[in-house]
Design a protein around this motif. Structure first.
Motif, mmCIF file in Angstrom:
data_model
loop_
_atom_site.group_PDB
_atom_site.id
_atom_site.type_symbol
_atom_site.label_atom_id
_atom_site.label_comp_id
_atom_site.label_asym_id
_atom_site.label_seq_id
_atom_site.Cartn_x
_atom_site.Cartn_y
_atom_site.Cartn_z
ATOM 1 N N ALA A 161 52.569 40.996 42.281
ATOM 2 C CA ALA A 161 51.376 40.145 42.362
ATOM 3 C C ALA A 161 51.397 39.413 43.696
ATOM 4 O O ALA A 161 52.377 38.736 44.021
ATOM 5 C CB ALA A 161 51.346 39.150 41.217
ATOM 6 N N SER A 170 43.904 42.312 35.496
ATOM 7 C CA SER A 170 45.284 42.718 35.812
ATOM 8 C C SER A 170 45.846 43.763 34.845
ATOM 9 O O SER A 170 46.431 44.756 35.297
ATOM 10 C CB SER A 170 46.202 41.486 35.868
ATOM 11 O OG SER A 170 45.757 40.618 36.877
ATOM 12 N N VAL A 198 48.626 43.585 41.728
ATOM 13 C CA VAL A 198 47.302 43.029 42.017
ATOM 14 C C VAL A 198 47.359 42.074 43.206
ATOM 15 O O VAL A 198 48.401 41.487 43.498
ATOM 16 C CB VAL A 198 46.727 42.276 40.785
ATOM 17 C CG1 VAL A 198 46.357 43.249 39.682
ATOM 18 C CG2 VAL A 198 47.694 41.219 40.268
#
Ligand code: G3H
Length: 230
Positions: free
Chosen positions: A4, A195, A206
């Motif tokens: 992330a 996500s 992401v």
């Protein structure tokens, strides 16, 4: 583990960014979290990595972040040609290539952003222009971003579209750059709903922009990302 990348942009108050980083340093983070504050700060947090929003070209210039600054801060990952930067500053692909050359020469892991055009063929063409003849021997990150979604502040794509983009980029990399070890991440209004969809499609992670200014507002997304990483 899910990747992330959280990108605070220049309109987010810097004190607020520092508070967010401090709060996150005490939070439960199970995901491979990389954060780029507007001004790079030392990469000395235990549960996430500080990365850079930009890296300069090799020639002498002024006002940009050099590899030497990043090494001093123990930062080893940088965005290269973030889409909004390219668009708002009118930066072409040739200058992005020069940034990439500098990253590779200085052992800085690039996050290469693509998605300037929404046409699928043009996404891989854009990627090809950036990767062609670059001496890439270490892992890189490719970020596909739905720029229109970021600009409009809502998800403008269908699941089929982001699946097509995913499959197209994977197929392109396998065919044209089989030796490159890469992670593919998806950006463009990613949240706690998007996500898991990105993860299910096969994206490695992401890219999330500046919609969350506090840990409290980000916590629902973090919970989902943590669960996906367990
Ligand atoms: O760097 C982040 C991307 O521009 C995504 O931004 P967003 O999550 O606000 O769409």
């Amino acid at each position: 583990m899910m990747l992330a990348v959280l990108n605070f942009k220049n309109l987010v108050d810097f004190e607020e960014q520092l508070q967010f980083l401090d709060d996150l340093s005490h939070a439960d983070v199970q995901v491979d979290l990389k954060i780029s504050p507007t001004l790079p700060v030392p990469n000395d947090f235990e549960n996430f990595e500080i990365i850079s929003q930009n890296l300069t070209i090799k020639e002498r210039t002024v006002g940009e972040i050099s590899p030497s600054v990043l090494h001093h801060l123990n930062i080893s990952t940088s965005f290269i040609g973030h889409l909004e930067r390219r668009k708002s500053l009118n930066e072409g692909l040739l200058i992005v290539r020069k940034r990439l050359e500098n990253a590779l020469e200085n052992d800085i892991k690039p996050i290469i952003s693509v998605g300037q055009y929404s046409n699928l063929e043009l996404v891989t063409e854009e990627l090809d222009i950036l990767l062609k003849d670059q001496p890439i021997t270490k892992p890189i990150i490719i970020a596909y971003e739905s720029l229109a979604s970021t600009e409009m502040g809502r998800a403008l794509y269908s699941i089929d579209e982001i699946r097509d983009v995913h499959n197209k980029i994977r197929e392109f990399m396998t065919t044209h750059y089989p030796a490159i070890d890469y992670q593919l991440i998806l950006g463009g209004h990613m949240d706690e709903v998007g996500s898991p969809i990105a993860n299910a499609i096969g994206y490695d992670g992401v890219l999330i922009g500046d919609r969350y200014h506090t840990l409290a507002s980000f916590q629902p997304v973090l919970n989902v990302l943590n669960n996906l990483s367990r």
